[in-house]
Design a protein around this motif. Structure first.
Motif, PDB file in Angstrom:
ATOM      1  N   ASP A 107       0.381  -1.480   0.630  1.00 20.57           N
ATOM      2  CA  ASP A 107      -0.044   0.080  -0.558  1.00 20.57           C
ATOM      3  C   ASP A 107       1.164   1.183   0.126  1.00 20.57           C
ATOM      4  O   ASP A 107       0.627   2.548  -0.460  1.00 20.57           O
ATOM      5  N   ALA A 108       2.090   1.319   0.768  1.00 20.70           N
ATOM      6  CA  ALA A 108       2.424   2.675   0.724  1.00 20.70           C
ATOM      7  C   ALA A 108       3.791   2.647  -0.304  1.00 20.70           C
ATOM      8  O   ALA A 108       3.889   3.911  -0.497  1.00 20.70           O
ATOM      9  N   VAL A 109       4.542   1.330  -1.106  1.00 24.58           N
ATOM     10  CA  VAL A 109       4.121   2.170  -2.675  1.00 24.58           C
ATOM     11  C   VAL A 109       3.680   2.307  -3.287  1.00 24.58           C
ATOM     12  O   VAL A 109       3.945   2.753  -4.239  1.00 24.58           O
ATOM     13  N   THR A 110       2.199   1.220  -3.559  1.00 21.95           N
ATOM     14  CA  THR A 110       1.415   2.196  -4.484  1.00 21.95           C
ATOM     15  C   THR A 110       1.286   3.666  -4.193  1.00 21.95           C
ATOM     16  O   THR A 110       0.980   4.656  -5.163  1.00 21.95           O
ATOM     17  N   PHE A 111       1.192   4.321  -2.347  1.00 22.33           N
ATOM     18  CA  PHE A 111       0.617   6.163  -2.451  1.00 22.33           C
ATOM     19  C   PHE A 111       1.656   6.159  -3.523  1.00 22.33           C
ATOM     20  O   PHE A 111       1.876   7.703  -4.007  1.00 22.33           O
ATOM     21  N   ILE A 112       3.228   5.931  -3.019  1.00 23.48           N
ATOM     22  CA  ILE A 112       4.259   6.482  -3.388  1.00 23.48           C
ATOM     23  C   ILE A 112       3.981   6.245  -5.365  1.00 23.48           C
ATOM     24  O   ILE A 112       4.464   7.476  -5.896  1.00 23.48           O
ATOM     25  N   GLN A 113       4.263   5.410  -5.889  1.00 23.41           N
ATOM     26  CA  GLN A 113       3.766   5.270  -7.347  1.00 23.41           C
ATOM     27  C   GLN A 113       2.714   6.904  -7.715  1.00 23.41           C
ATOM     28  O   GLN A 113       2.688   7.348  -8.796  1.00 23.41           O
ATOM     29  N   PHE A 114       1.754   6.999  -7.377  1.00 24.56           N
ATOM     30  CA  PHE A 114       0.615   8.070  -7.405  1.00 24.56           C
ATOM     31  C   PHE A 114       1.431   9.402  -7.252  1.00 24.56           C
ATOM     32  O   PHE A 114       0.634  10.303  -8.195  1.00 24.56           O
ATOM     33  N   LEU A 115       2.362   9.284  -6.544  1.00 23.70           N
ATOM     34  CA  LEU A 115       2.590  10.472  -5.754  1.00 23.70           C
ATOM     35  C   LEU A 115       3.936  10.711  -6.793  1.00 23.70           C
ATOM     36  O   LEU A 115       3.544  12.486  -7.301  1.00 23.70           O
ATOM     37  N   ASN A 116       4.916  10.546  -7.284  1.00 23.71           N
ATOM     38  CA  ASN A 116       5.850  10.570  -8.398  1.00 23.71           C
ATOM     39  C   ASN A 116       4.675  10.966  -9.552  1.00 23.71           C
ATOM     40  O   ASN A 116       5.132  11.702 -10.439  1.00 23.71           O
ATOM     41  N   LYS A 117       3.472   9.797 -10.149  1.00 22.51           N
ATOM     42  CA  LYS A 117       2.808  10.250 -11.276  1.00 22.51           C
ATOM     43  C   LYS A 117       2.672  11.922 -11.026  1.00 22.51           C
ATOM     44  O   LYS A 117       2.390  12.627 -12.275  1.00 22.51           O
ATOM     45  N   ARG A 118       1.400  12.102 -10.001  1.00 23.21           N
ATOM     46  CA  ARG A 118       1.505  13.920  -9.447  1.00 23.21           C
ATOM     47  C   ARG A 118       2.028  14.073  -9.710  1.00 23.21           C
ATOM     48  O   ARG A 118       1.751  15.737 -10.295  1.00 23.21           O
ATOM     49  N   GLY A 120       5.005  14.524 -11.374  1.00 29.97           N
ATOM     50  CA  GLY A 120       6.431  14.079 -12.919  1.00 29.97           C
ATOM     51  C   GLY A 120       7.502  14.085 -12.330  1.00 29.97           C
ATOM     52  O   GLY A 120       8.489  13.927 -13.269  1.00 29.97           O
ATOM     53  N   THR A 121       7.412  13.039 -11.403  1.00 28.43           N
ATOM     54  CA  THR A 121       9.056  12.542 -10.747  1.00 28.43           C
ATOM     55  C   THR A 121       9.293  11.139 -10.545  1.00 28.43           C
ATOM     56  O   THR A 121       7.940   9.807 -10.271  1.00 28.43           O
ATOM     57  N   THR A 122      10.257  10.499 -10.243  1.00 22.97           N
ATOM     58  CA  THR A 122      10.468   9.020 -10.075  1.00 22.97           C
ATOM     59  C   THR A 122      11.393   9.566  -8.657  1.00 22.97           C
ATOM     60  O   THR A 122      11.727   7.939  -8.433  1.00 22.97           O
ATOM     61  N   LYS A 123      11.474  10.519  -7.878  1.00 25.77           N
ATOM     62  CA  LYS A 123      12.721  10.489  -6.463  1.00 25.77           C
ATOM     63  C   LYS A 123      12.085  10.029  -5.444  1.00 25.77           C
ATOM     64  O   LYS A 123      12.438  10.078  -4.715  1.00 25.77           O
ATOM     65  N   TYR A 124      10.280  10.726  -5.239  1.00 31.99           N
ATOM     66  CA  TYR A 124       9.917   9.650  -4.194  1.00 31.99           C
ATOM     67  C   TYR A 124      10.341   8.428  -3.472  1.00 31.99           C
ATOM     68  O   TYR A 124       9.686   7.484  -4.804  1.00 31.99           O
ATOM     69  N   SER A 272      -1.284  -0.257  14.161  1.00 28.39           N
ATOM     70  CA  SER A 272      -0.350   0.535  14.624  1.00 28.39           C
ATOM     71  C   SER A 272       1.062   0.931  13.741  1.00 28.39           C
ATOM     72  O   SER A 272       1.931   1.142  13.615  1.00 28.39           O
ATOM     73  N   LEU A 273       0.445   0.679  11.901  1.00 27.15           N
ATOM     74  CA  LEU A 273       1.522   0.307  10.621  1.00 27.15           C
ATOM     75  C   LEU A 273       2.029   1.055   9.890  1.00 27.15           C
ATOM     76  O   LEU A 273       0.376   1.201   9.197  1.00 27.15           O
ATOM     77  N   GLY A 274       2.098   2.251   9.518  1.00 28.86           N
ATOM     78  CA  GLY A 274       2.138   3.440   9.272  1.00 28.86           C
ATOM     79  C   GLY A 274       3.424   4.031   7.779  1.00 28.86           C
ATOM     80  O   GLY A 274       4.414   2.842   8.469  1.00 28.86           O
ATOM     81  N   PHE A 275       3.527   4.696   7.662  1.00 30.85           N
ATOM     82  CA  PHE A 275       4.778   5.398   6.686  1.00 30.85           C
ATOM     83  C   PHE A 275       4.860   6.792   6.924  1.00 30.85           C
ATOM     84  O   PHE A 275       4.529   7.638   6.612  1.00 30.85           O
ATOM     85  N   ARG A 276       6.166   6.990   6.431  1.00 32.12           N
ATOM     86  CA  ARG A 276       6.876   7.537   5.652  1.00 32.12           C
ATOM     87  C   ARG A 276       7.582   8.233   4.705  1.00 32.12           C
ATOM     88  O   ARG A 276       8.078   6.936   4.357  1.00 32.12           O
ATOM     89  N   ILE A 277       8.003   9.337   3.595  1.00 30.90           N
ATOM     90  CA  ILE A 277       8.845   8.676   2.093  1.00 30.90           C
ATOM     91  C   ILE A 277       9.797   9.984   2.977  1.00 30.90           C
ATOM     92  O   ILE A 277       9.915  10.846   2.940  1.00 30.90           O
ATOM     93  N   VAL A 278      10.555   9.438   1.531  1.00 31.56           N
ATOM     94  CA  VAL A 278      11.304  10.429   0.964  1.00 31.56           C
ATOM     95  C   VAL A 278      11.733  10.859  -0.147  1.00 31.56           C
ATOM     96  O   VAL A 278      10.908  10.187  -0.923  1.00 31.56           O
ATOM     97  N   ARG A 279      12.397  12.380  -0.351  1.00 34.21           N
ATOM     98  CA  ARG A 279      12.365  12.576  -2.324  1.00 34.21           C
ATOM     99  C   ARG A 279      13.875  12.674  -1.973  1.00 34.21           C
ATOM    100  O   ARG A 279      14.427  13.306  -1.917  1.00 34.21           O
ATOM    101  N   GLU A 280      14.613  12.147  -3.640  1.00 30.50           N
ATOM    102  CA  GLU A 280      15.823  12.212  -3.860  1.00 30.50           C
ATOM    103  C   GLU A 280      15.925  13.474  -4.427  1.00 30.50           C
ATOM    104  O   GLU A 280      14.937  13.911  -4.578  1.00 30.50           O
ATOM    105  N   GLN A 281      17.109  14.368  -3.697  1.00 32.41           N
ATOM    106  CA  GLN A 281      17.591  15.459  -4.702  1.00 32.41           C
ATOM    107  C   GLN A 281      17.562  16.112  -6.181  1.00 32.41           C
ATOM    108  O   GLN A 281      18.058  14.799  -6.785  1.00 32.41           O
TER     109      GLN A 281
END
Length: 281
Positions: A107-118, A120-124, A272-281
């Motif tokens: 689920d976390a990876v899916t969120f990140i895929q949507f965010l990258n698409k939104r 226009g990057t692949t850095k998240y 009790s399970l969630g996540f946070r993300i990073v973005r590459e420079q």
């Protein structure tokens, strides 16, 4: 009074430079997620044998993080999740500013895929386990980013932790009693990098894989090949499980330590399970 042209130009230039510097230290993306810059560096990962609550899969070793990266200042919230993905999977549907919970690694990876698409990057992406601990420690070498551990009790506060983490003492164990739950992000103090809830609130998925404990390896903890002294930018890719960092709202201070690590199947969903993300420079 009229400002001389050269002074006006200097003022505008300085304004641009200041804005640029700020933009490099922190930024907010299109769905309102704020990120802070975590500078490259090295640190001692793991815990000393003398640390109270230490597990044997926390072998100390030096790690080099060669690239600076941006990390979300909070765990992904339910409001942020709703901006990209539906429905909200959380067991605790308490509001937009609460961390999203009951998400699998997938689920976390899916969120990140949507965010990258939104964006226009692949850095998240998810942080690596080493990046997570490096960011959690924020230059410290103690059990918590704020100091050492003294108690596992849920009925008395851990002095250096209680103002920085939602854990069993202040999330329902004692103050007040009987109402265990996560809490809105950013209510407690951040660490020196400006990151909130690195200890407590919800546990956080990271990118690394790991081996599962078999009948023959029971008690060995989270098994990876990355706990090697002098390693650079480690990422474990072997294993059927995924590493989880940070303690949860229901756990005592032993599980809130910077070095604490555990793992679940990537399909696991817990409240009790969630996540946070990073973005590459």
């Amino acid at each position: 009074m009229q400002i001389p042209f050269f002074l006006l130009g200097l003022s505008l230039t300085l304004g641009v430079l200041c804005s640029y510097a700020f933009a490099q230290d922190a930024f907010t993306n299109r769905i309102g997620m704020k990120f802070v810059l975590i500078p490259a560096g090295s640190f001692i990962m793991g815990s000393p044998e003398s640390e109270k609550g230490r597990q044997k899969d926390e072998k100390q070793h030096k790690v080099f993080i060669t690239k600076s990266f941006y990390m979300s200042e909070t765990e992904v919230t339910q409001g942020q999740w709703d901006r990209l993905v539906s429905p909200n999977p959380s067991s605790f549907k308490l509001g937009s500013y609460y961390p999203v919970d009951t998400v699998s690694w997938h689920d976390a990876v899916t969120f990140i895929q949507f965010l990258n698409k939104r964006e226009g990057t692949t850095k998240y992406r998810l942080p690596t386990e080493a990046e997570w601990e490096y960011a959690c420690r924020a230059g410290s070498q103690t059990a918590f980013a704020t100091g050492g551990i003294t108690t596992f009790s849920c009925k008395e506060p851990e002095p250096v932790l209680v103002s920085h983490a939602w854990y069993c003492f202040n999330s329902g164990g004692f103050a007040p009693a009987g109402d265990f739950k996560p809490h809105p992000v950013k209510l407690l103090k951040p660490n020196k990098f400006g990151l909130y809830d690195m200890h407590g609130n919800v546990q956080e998925w990271v990118q690394d894989a790991c081996e599962w404990r078999t009948l023959w390896s029971a008690g060995t903890g989270t098994i990876t090949r990355t706990y090697v002294d002098g390693i650079t930018d480690p990422l474990e890719t072997k294993g059927e499980h995924r590493v989880v960092r940070g303690g949860g709202w229901f756990q005592n201070s032993k599980y809130q330590r910077c070095a604490y690590r555990t793992n679940y199947k990537p399909v696991a969903r817990r409240n009790s399970l969630g996540f946070r993300i990073v973005r590459e420079q």
